[in-house]
Every structure is written in C-alpha cells, then in structure tokens.
Scaffold this motif. Structure first.
Motif, PDB file in Angstrom:
ATOM      1  N   SER A 228     -63.797  -0.833  41.073  1.00 28.12           N
ATOM      2  CA  SER A 228     -65.133  -0.600  40.529  1.00 28.12           C
ATOM      3  C   SER A 228     -65.476   0.875  40.503  1.00 28.12           C
ATOM      4  CB  SER A 228     -66.165  -1.361  41.381  1.00 28.12           C
ATOM      5  OG  SER A 228     -67.464  -1.042  40.971  1.00 28.12           O
TER       6      SER A 228
ATOM      7  N   LEU B  92     -68.298  -8.898  33.044  1.00 25.97           N
ATOM      8  CA  LEU B  92     -68.962  -7.771  33.696  1.00 25.97           C
ATOM      9  C   LEU B  92     -70.476  -7.881  33.694  1.00 25.97           C
ATOM     10  CD1 LEU B  92     -66.836  -4.752  32.376  1.00 25.97           C
ATOM     11  CD2 LEU B  92     -66.569  -6.063  34.493  1.00 25.97           C
TER      12      LEU B  92
ATOM     13  N   SER C 269     -69.421  -9.273  39.710  1.00 22.90           N
ATOM     14  CA  SER C 269     -69.743  -8.009  39.044  1.00 22.90           C
ATOM     15  C   SER C 269     -71.233  -7.840  38.792  1.00 22.90           C
ATOM     16  CB  SER C 269     -68.979  -7.907  37.712  1.00 22.90           C
ATOM     17  OG  SER C 269     -69.161  -9.079  36.942  1.00 22.90           O
TER      18      SER C 269
END
Length: 552
Positions: free
Chosen positions: A18, A233, A522
């Motif tokens: 990330s 995402l 996410s």
C-alpha cells in the motif's frame, strides 16, 4: 529506488504494498536487485568484518587455507540462498508475477555464481510459493458460530492444491519444502499464510472471538460482490445500485442483489477512487492520470477528464463541479458539463493525499500533501491559498469539524504521529502528539474525533477539553486502516489482517470480529446507517447488514 529496500525484511508486506503503490516499485527489477545486493553485503559483513581493512585481512587468510576457503564459500552460498528465498517470498506476497520472480532468481543466481543444486532448490521453492498464493483463493472459509461458544475459522484445503511433498527422498525438494514451511509461518500475508498452513495439514486456525458477543454474528447478513479479476480498491453504494473500482482497470455497477449489471472499461490503470452523483452518474479516478464520468443507466462513458500528469489520488463532487487531486501536486476543478479543466490550483510541492470541502463555506476546499502542508483554496481566487504549516511529515488525513458555525475548525493527521487542530478564524492551532507511529486516518464526530494509527491503536478524543483528552483507546495486535462511528456506541474498523472489528465505546472493549475477506481490506464505508461496505485485495466487495438494534 533505494528509499524502502531496507525495510523489506521486517515489514508487513500488505502495508508495504500500500505504501509503495504510487511508485509501482515492487515490479521494478532494479529495486529487488538493490535489495539483494544490500542484504548480501550486510550479511557478509558479519562474517568478514565491517571495515575494509578487516574484510581484506579476513579474505586473505581464507584464501590461503583450502579447508577454510571451502567453509566460507559454503557460508556465502547459504547467505545468498537465504536472501533470495526471503526476497522470493516477499515478491510473491506483493503480487509480483511469477515470471518476473523467476527471471530475478535466475539472474541473481548467475551473478552470485550460485551452485546449480541451490538454484534448482530456489526454483522449486518458488513453485511452492506461487502455488500457495494462487490457490489460496480456492480455500473456503467456514465460520462455525454457536451461542455462548467461541467461533472458529476453518480452512479446507482445495482439491487441486499441488505442493511439493515433504515425504519425497529428494533432498532438494525437502530443502525447498522446509524453506516454504518456514516462510509460510513467518509471513505477514494472511491469505498466503492460510494457504500455506492448510497445504501442510493444519486445517483449523482459531480466531479470537469475544464470548460475550451478544450473538452479534446472528445479527449480521452478508452479500458478496464477485466479478473483478484483481483487487477491489474502492466502492460506494446509493439507494439503487453499488459501484466498485479495481486494479483490473474496470468499474462495475452492481444491483442491490449483488449481481453485476455493467462492466465499464475505459481506464488503463488501477481505479482507486470514485464518487456517486445524484444516483445518476459515477466519477472515477485512476492511475492512468484521468477521471471518467459514467452514465449509470446507460452503462457508458460520458466523458474523460484529462489534464493531470500524475495518478489521481482523491476526488470529490460539489455543486456540479468535480475536484481531483493528483500525483502532479495539483488540484483540478472540472465543470461536469465540459471536458476542459475549469480551474487548476497549483502550490503544493508533492503528491496530494486528500481533499475536504468546508461545510460552512461553499467556495473553500482544503488539500493535504506529502509536502507536509495543508492548503485552503478559494475557488474564486485560485492563484492564492492559505498555507497551514506545522506537521513534519506527510499529511494523511484532514477533516473539517461539523457543525462548526462561525468558528471553522480543521483537523489534520500526519505520518509524524501528531494531530493538529486548526482554528481557521483565530488563525491558531493546537498540536497534539497522540500516537507512537504514523496516523493513517482521522474522523470527526461532532465534539469528538477518532484517530487511527500504525501503532495498532484507535483512539477517541474529546476536543472540548484543552488539551484534548483520550476517552477510549482500542489496541489490537493488527494494524488498523480506517475507523469511524457506527450504529449506537460502536466503532467500526478495518484491519490489515482482512478483518472488520466492532468496538464498544460503552463497554470499552471488542464486541466481535468479522472474518469474511481473505486479503487486506482496501476501503470501508457506511451504507444506509446499518450497513458496512468493504472492498478487498481478495477481488471482492462485501455488504454487511446489521440489526438496527445492535448496541455497543
């Protein structure tokens, strides 16, 4: 390329992925080569000495003694093998393609003059790692919940799992299997660890669950949105549909029954942020440096907004205008009716990480950046901005206090582990060192606010008391990603271990943990008061619906 290689051995791989996502660095062969050479040099220094004189003297002594030479050659080969096996595991965990890992292993084996047997062992190890990671999605999760009993999460091995067997007499295969076992138990990647352990016969992993959960599992139903080919995402929901953006570069529109209604294909990079406008249109931002406006009913692209020279990192919609922050350090304001950029706000010196609209001034928008600064922009005067300086590291999150009346307050959280409370009317600020590590997210809740930190804690603060007083401190063994108030006296939080945890502010303890995803979450959103919408690197989006009477 040299910025992060030294933290590979100690880091949570999902966090590192990330953190480095904007660089796409883990696909860069030079990065891994640099990491390999640095690691080998560091390890060799331990046996030959740290100074040049020590190393030369030691090598000369070794070269003059045949037995000693063979001994140190064996030590060097072990160092190289261990380093390459560690990096192979890291690369697979970070979703580097198996072919890229194989080329890296072959190249480094040649450069280090590793023996053919060791090279063969490494390639066998790579095969194990790759199979474990790829087949981990085939492992099914069974949550066994009974009233008054502890929950267990059971993982059943998929029939098609094809791992190298420990029972074989082949010493190379045995060594590869042992390395595989060792890595599987040390890795931070939850999905891979589950696959690896399951493949070796340990079928049940116990997950901590609070016995006094008030039958919380029975008060929750889950819908799973499946269809993306890569990590999801971002996602949001409206009164009539849901939408998700993915690393597979597509945007999907879903019905309330979790069935895919349309797949929108125009982006050429990861879709990492999106907003819904009036239940009619969706705006998405991507790594391909564009934002796209989509007509939901027709399932078609209306227009593409081009103008940034860096990936889109954040976006917002206000009064028919679209705002996009990007890696080029610029904030663009777009008129939704045209393709042209209406206004460009330039002033930041690094990537914009977040943007926030003022609830009291329709002309004011705030942006946070990696240049350690916050800027307040007036859309009527784009060439000038108010600069808020005080943080010593990246700005990760900003929030306006609402309602704020005639005394606007802005909160900012930074990687320097502090929160600053900015009184914009009095032009004063209060800095509070509230955590022991970087703050990743903050959330305002009227007279209180939440802070989420990489020190594995979530804190609830009373800002009416000077200095701020921590009312609740929820500490876990895993690192939280995002958290916010949910239902009555509950804090909902997503964690790097793929779980969603609900904390009670009334009882000051963990209520229960939701274990549905099998890779890092996410994003997490509240949808219609009693629902949580989660997106994950496991390629799914999930809708968790709770009984409205659930209490903390």
């Amino acid at each position: 390329l040299t910025t992060y290689y030294h933290v590979l051995a100690d880091s949570n791989q999902e966090f590192l992925k990330s953190r480095l996502s904007v660089h796409d660095i883990w696909h860069n062969m030079h990065f891994w080569e640099r990491s390999f050479y640095h690691g080998v040099q560091s390890d060799c220094n331990e046996i030959y000495g740290t100074t040049l004189g020590e190393r030369m003297a030691k090598r000369n002594a070794v070269m003059q003694n045949k037995e000693l030479c063979e001994l140190y050659k064996s030590k060097e080969e072990t160092i190289i093998f261990d380093r390459l096996s560690q990096l192979a595991g890291s690369m697979i965990s970070l979703a580097v393609s198996a072919e890229t890992v194989r080329r890296f292993i072959s190249k480094m084996c040649g450069a280090a003059d590793l023996s053919p047997a060791s090279k063969q062992t490494l390639l066998a190890l790579l095969a194990n790692l790759t199979r474990a990671f790829q087949n981990s999605e085939a492992i099914t999760d069974q949550l066994l919940v009974k009233q008054g009993q502890e929950a267990e999460l059971q993982f059943e091995k998929a029939d098609d799992m094809d791992y190298l067997s420990v029972a074989t007499e082949d010493s190379i295969t045995k060594k590869a299997q042992l390395e595989f076992d060792s890595f599987a138990r040390k890795t931070h990647n939850t999905q891979f660890r589950r696959a690896a352990i399951s493949a070796n016969g340990e079928s049940i992993l116990k997950i901590d669950s609070n016995k006094n959960s008030n039958n919380a599992f029975n008060q929750c139903t889950v819908k799973v949105f499946k269809g993306h080919k890569d990590a999801v995402l971002c996602g949001k929901g409206s009164s009539s549909f849901y939408v998700s953006g993915s690393c597979d570069t597509t945007v999907k529109i879903w019905g309330r029954d979790a069935q895919c209604k349309a797949t929108l294909e125009s982006h050429t990079g990861w879709v990492n942020c999106l907003e819904i406008e009036n239940d009619e249109r969706v705006v998405t931002g991507s790594y391909d440096q564009t934002a796209i406006i989509w007509d939901v009913e027709k399932g078609k692209r209306q227009r593409t907004l081009r103008g940034h020279t860096g990936l889109i990192t954040c976006l917002g919609i206000r009064d028919k205008f679209i705002y996009t922050g990007a890696g080029d350090a610029k904030l663009n304001l777009w008129d939704a009716r045209t393709k042209k950029t209406a206004i460009t706000f330039a002033g930041h010196e690094s990537l914009i990480t977040c943007l926030e609209f003022s609830p009291s001034d329709p002309n004011c928008v705030a942006t946070g950046s990696r240049d350690h600064k916050i800027r307040l922009w007036d859309i009527r005067n784009p060439k000038n901005s108010v600069v808020l300086s005080g943080h010593q590291d990246w700005i990760q999150s900003i929030k306006f206090v609402f309602p704020c009346g005639n005394n606007p307050i802005l909160l900012s959280g930074s990687s320097d582990a502090s929160i600053i409370i900015w009184d914009l009317k009095k032009n004063t600020h209060e800095s509070v060192k509230v955590h022991n590590d970087a703050i990743s997210y903050i959330h305002n809740n009227n007279l209180q606010f939440l802070s989420v930190s990489k020190d594995k804690s979530i804190k609830v603060w009373d800002r009416t008391i000077k200095p701020c007083v921590c009312k609740h401190n929820f500490v876990d063994t895993e690192e939280p990603i995002i958290a916010f108030p949910f239902l009555t006296s509950i804090i909902a939080a997503a964690y790097y271990d793929a779980s969603i945890k609900l904390w009670s502010t009334a009882k000051n303890k963990l209520l229960f943990s939701l274990n549905g995803h099998n890779r890092r979450i996410s994003s997490l959103e509240i949808n219609e008061d009693n629902r949580l919408l989660s997106c994950s690197w496991d390629t799914t989006m999930r809708l968790w619906e709770f009984d409205m009477n659930l209490r903390g």
